[in-house]
Design a protein around this motif. Structure first.
Motif, mmCIF file in Angstrom:
data_model
loop_
_atom_site.group_PDB
_atom_site.id
_atom_site.type_symbol
_atom_site.label_atom_id
_atom_site.label_comp_id
_atom_site.label_asym_id
_atom_site.label_seq_id
_atom_site.Cartn_x
_atom_site.Cartn_y
_atom_site.Cartn_z
ATOM 1 N N VAL A 208 15.288 41.835 -59.748
ATOM 2 C CA VAL A 208 14.890 41.868 -58.272
ATOM 3 C C VAL A 208 15.221 41.119 -57.628
ATOM 4 O O VAL A 208 15.883 41.320 -56.652
ATOM 5 N N CYS A 209 15.241 40.024 -57.742
ATOM 6 C CA CYS A 209 16.454 39.068 -57.056
ATOM 7 C C CYS A 209 17.526 38.992 -57.383
ATOM 8 O O CYS A 209 17.896 38.419 -55.846
ATOM 9 N N ALA A 210 18.399 39.774 -57.992
ATOM 10 C CA ALA A 210 19.420 40.172 -58.241
ATOM 11 C C ALA A 210 20.023 41.537 -56.975
ATOM 12 O O ALA A 210 20.600 41.162 -55.844
ATOM 13 N N ALA A 211 18.722 42.379 -56.733
ATOM 14 C CA ALA A 211 18.778 42.793 -56.386
ATOM 15 C C ALA A 211 18.898 42.399 -54.374
ATOM 16 O O ALA A 211 18.927 42.989 -53.569
ATOM 17 N N GLY A 212 18.149 41.593 -54.435
ATOM 18 C CA GLY A 212 17.799 41.130 -53.248
ATOM 19 C C GLY A 212 19.029 40.216 -52.744
ATOM 20 O O GLY A 212 19.515 40.310 -51.155
ATOM 21 N N VAL A 213 19.560 39.798 -53.719
ATOM 22 C CA VAL A 213 20.653 39.103 -53.145
ATOM 23 C C VAL A 213 21.655 40.250 -52.621
ATOM 24 O O VAL A 213 22.767 39.951 -52.167
ATOM 25 N N LEU A 214 21.944 40.743 -53.531
ATOM 26 C CA LEU A 214 22.700 42.328 -53.375
ATOM 27 C C LEU A 214 22.688 42.710 -52.047
ATOM 28 O O LEU A 214 23.613 43.162 -51.002
ATOM 29 N N GLY A 215 21.276 43.386 -51.399
ATOM 30 C CA GLY A 215 21.116 43.352 -50.213
ATOM 31 C C GLY A 215 21.333 42.394 -48.974
ATOM 32 O O GLY A 215 21.899 42.963 -48.070
ATOM 33 N N TRP A 216 21.103 41.394 -49.323
ATOM 34 C CA TRP A 216 22.186 40.496 -48.658
ATOM 35 C C TRP A 216 23.263 40.467 -48.274
ATOM 36 O O TRP A 216 23.528 40.489 -46.861
ATOM 37 N N PHE A 217 24.854 40.737 -49.102
ATOM 38 C CA PHE A 217 25.243 40.383 -49.283
ATOM 39 C C PHE A 217 26.063 41.773 -48.337
ATOM 40 O O PHE A 217 27.207 41.982 -47.558
ATOM 41 N N LEU A 218 24.783 43.111 -47.953
ATOM 42 C CA LEU A 218 25.553 44.175 -48.072
ATOM 43 C C LEU A 218 25.145 43.909 -46.746
ATOM 44 O O LEU A 218 25.916 44.696 -45.583
ATOM 45 N N SER A 219 24.550 43.782 -46.067
ATOM 46 C CA SER A 219 23.986 43.622 -44.695
ATOM 47 C C SER A 219 24.704 42.554 -44.037
ATOM 48 O O SER A 219 24.668 42.869 -43.152
ATOM 49 N N THR A 220 24.676 41.247 -44.715
ATOM 50 C CA THR A 220 25.973 40.349 -44.194
ATOM 51 C C THR A 220 27.847 41.290 -44.192
ATOM 52 O O THR A 220 28.142 41.187 -42.794
ATOM 53 N N ARG A 221 28.127 42.089 -44.560
ATOM 54 C CA ARG A 221 28.857 42.658 -44.903
ATOM 55 C C ARG A 221 28.948 43.910 -43.823
ATOM 56 O O ARG A 221 29.955 43.690 -42.785
ATOM 57 N N SER A 222 27.729 44.698 -43.619
ATOM 58 C CA SER A 222 27.542 45.165 -42.285
ATOM 59 C C SER A 222 28.000 44.680 -41.139
ATOM 60 O O SER A 222 28.250 45.592 -39.735
ATOM 61 N N ALA A 223 26.769 43.532 -41.103
ATOM 62 C CA ALA A 223 26.917 43.056 -39.635
ATOM 63 C C ALA A 223 28.445 42.603 -39.202
ATOM 64 O O ALA A 223 28.672 42.173 -38.434
ATOM 65 N N HIS A 224 29.179 41.956 -40.159
ATOM 66 C CA HIS A 224 30.010 41.091 -40.481
ATOM 67 C C HIS A 224 31.267 42.248 -39.825
ATOM 68 O O HIS A 224 32.442 42.243 -38.754
ATOM 69 N N TYR A 225 31.408 43.427 -40.412
ATOM 70 C CA TYR A 225 32.164 44.472 -39.503
ATOM 71 C C TYR A 225 31.466 45.128 -38.240
ATOM 72 O O TYR A 225 32.504 45.533 -37.573
ATOM 73 N N SER A 226 30.164 44.765 -37.947
ATOM 74 C CA SER A 226 30.031 45.273 -36.740
ATOM 75 C C SER A 226 30.308 44.314 -36.029
ATOM 76 O O SER A 226 30.745 44.587 -34.215
ATOM 77 N N HIS A 227 30.448 43.102 -35.953
ATOM 78 C CA HIS A 227 31.071 42.215 -34.770
ATOM 79 C C HIS A 227 31.534 41.746 -34.885
ATOM 80 O O HIS A 227 32.213 41.820 -33.185
ATOM 81 N N HIS A 228 32.992 42.279 -35.241
ATOM 82 C CA HIS A 228 34.598 42.626 -35.309
ATOM 83 C C HIS A 228 34.910 43.810 -34.627
ATOM 84 O O HIS A 228 35.913 43.932 -34.193
ATOM 85 N N HIS A 229 33.844 45.147 -34.553
ATOM 86 C CA HIS A 229 34.580 45.884 -33.420
ATOM 87 C C HIS A 229 33.636 46.085 -32.749
ATOM 88 O O HIS A 229 32.714 46.925 -31.957
ATOM 89 N N GLN A 230 32.667 44.911 -31.600
ATOM 90 C CA GLN A 230 32.426 44.879 -30.354
ATOM 91 C C GLN A 230 32.342 43.845 -29.345
ATOM 92 O O GLN A 230 32.849 43.156 -30.159
ATOM 93 N N ASN A 231 32.331 44.335 -28.107
ATOM 94 C CA ASN A 231 32.986 42.591 -27.072
ATOM 95 C C ASN A 231 32.076 41.599 -27.621
ATOM 96 O O ASN A 231 30.795 42.345 -27.060
ATOM 97 N N THR A 232 32.287 40.039 -27.715
ATOM 98 C CA THR A 232 31.327 39.159 -28.026
ATOM 99 C C THR A 232 31.472 38.207 -27.013
ATOM 100 O O THR A 232 32.809 38.241 -26.969
ATOM 101 N N SER A 233 30.925 38.437 -25.978
ATOM 102 C CA SER A 233 30.362 36.929 -25.253
ATOM 103 C C SER A 233 29.869 35.698 -24.854
ATOM 104 O O SER A 233 28.638 36.067 -25.341
ATOM 105 N N LEU A 234 30.094 35.017 -24.202
ATOM 106 C CA LEU A 234 28.867 34.452 -24.312
ATOM 107 C C LEU A 234 27.639 34.663 -23.608
ATOM 108 O O LEU A 234 25.938 33.810 -23.984
#
Length: 361
Positions: A208-234
């Motif tokens: 169960v803990c491994a599943a939680g870590v895997l879920g965090w990793f996948l969500s982080t990769r998804s957020a990182h991908y979205s962050h670099h494909h949109q305009n970010t400003s202050l």
């Protein structure tokens, strides 16, 4: 122009995310071991109904507090899931125990013992006769018949305990010694069962803990991908933390109910002198879920620090970092009290598991 984030900041943010994901994974499966345990035993006598009902009320206030305070949508969805899981567990208890709110365990009826059929009991009950006829005084014949019946019953019970080998004149009638409380075979079986239970619980917890870590990793990769494909400003700086009065009130109600829910279960285990019927994995998931939830709250990084690391500009002025962090912890104090306090009470239940481990658990 962007700058690389320092390793320490990434560690804080990653720690909070990993702990939060593990907590979510534990709380998703927390009720499954107890539901399976009840189904396997066809009984729910090990659980306190008051414990489940108070926990259900705490989850209801958790939903209200989460919605009003504006926490993450994931936590609100989980609070709704907890409520439905509580209803399923409560329905299972009502199915096996009947619709009752009492935790009293069924005891042997004394009237059933006195009314148990024997060799001398009449075929027809004399209940109807007692209402129309006064009880008669015992006679001498009745006393003699009772004395002969008692002697015969005593002789019959003693004869049943005699081994057939003792009927031979060459074999003396010596009382057999009582078997030891824990023969070697029984002790080995208990040790093997305990080892298997520990191995199963540990494996399930690690998965169960491994599943939680895997879920965090996948969500982080998804957020990182979205962050670099949109305009970010202050201007995309996260909104400030708001304080909602009713959200806080319901949050403290939730914490009080969570703390109070463990008391009936502790008392039930103490009265029964046993934890039989209670799934250890149920409380193990709850402990890990509460522990990682508390860790995820304390491993918080204020928004000004995130902006400072993301952009080549200083965003935390003076004591802004400390003020924002303190405000965040203050807003989550009710949830911290509920999780940390429940964690301590669950540790007391684990102590009961250890104390009553020889009583059939």
């Amino acid at each position: 122009m962007y700058s690389q984030s320092p390793g320490a900041s990434l560690d804080i943010e990653a720690l909070s995310g990993i702990c939060g994901s593990i907590s979510i994974a534990c709380w998703i499966v927390v009720f499954s071991p107890q539901i399976i345990e009840n189904f396997r035993r066809h009984s729910a006598d090990g659980l306190s109904l008051i414990f489940i009902i108070v926990w259900l009320l705490g989850d209801v206030f958790n939903i209200l507090g989460a919605v009003l305070q504006g926490v993450l949508p994931t936590m609100t969805i989980l609070a709704v899931y907890y409520t439905f899981a509580d209803i399923v567990l409560l329905g299972q208890c009502f199915y096996y125990r009947g619709f009752t709110l009492s935790d009293a365990q069924p005891t042997l009826d004394e009237e059933a013992i006195t009314d148990e059929a024997t060799e001398d009991s009449p075929l027809l009950s004399q209940a109807n006769d007692t209402s129309t006829r006064a009880p008669s005084r015992p006679t001498a014949a009745d006393a003699d018949r009772h004395r002969r019946s008692s002697s015969f019953s005593s002789f019959h019970s003693h004869l049943a305990q005699v081994d057939a080998a003792h009927l031979s004149p060459a074999t003396p009638l010596i009382a057999s010694s009582k078997p030891t409380a824990n023969p070697p075979a029984v002790s080995a079986t208990k040790t093997t069962s305990a080892f298997r239970a520990i191995l199963f619980n540990t494996t399930a917890l690690v998965l169960v803990c491994a599943a939680g870590v895997l879920g965090w990793f996948l969500s982080t990769r998804s957020a990182h991908y979205s962050h670099h494909h949109q305009n970010t400003s202050l201007a995309s700086e996260p909104a400030g933390i708001r304080f909602d009065l009713w959200g806080q009130i319901f949050g403290y109600f939730c914490a009080a109910l969570y703390l109070g829910s463990r008391i009936p279960q502790l008392l039930l285990n103490y009265r029964r002198k046993s934890t039989e019927g209670v799934s250890m994995l149920f409380f193990l998931f709850a402990c890990v879920g509460n522990l990682t939830y508390v860790m995820s709250i304390f491993a918080y990084e204020p928004g000004c620090a995130k902006m400072e690391q993301e952009y080549a500009a200083s965003r935390c002025d003076g004591g802004e970092w400390a003020r924002e962090y303190s405000r965040y912890v203050l807003i989550n104090t009710s949830w911290l009290i509920g999780s940390a306090g429940t964690l301590l009470l669950d540790l007391m239940i684990f102590v009961q598991f250890w104390i009553y481990r020889k009583n059939g658990t």
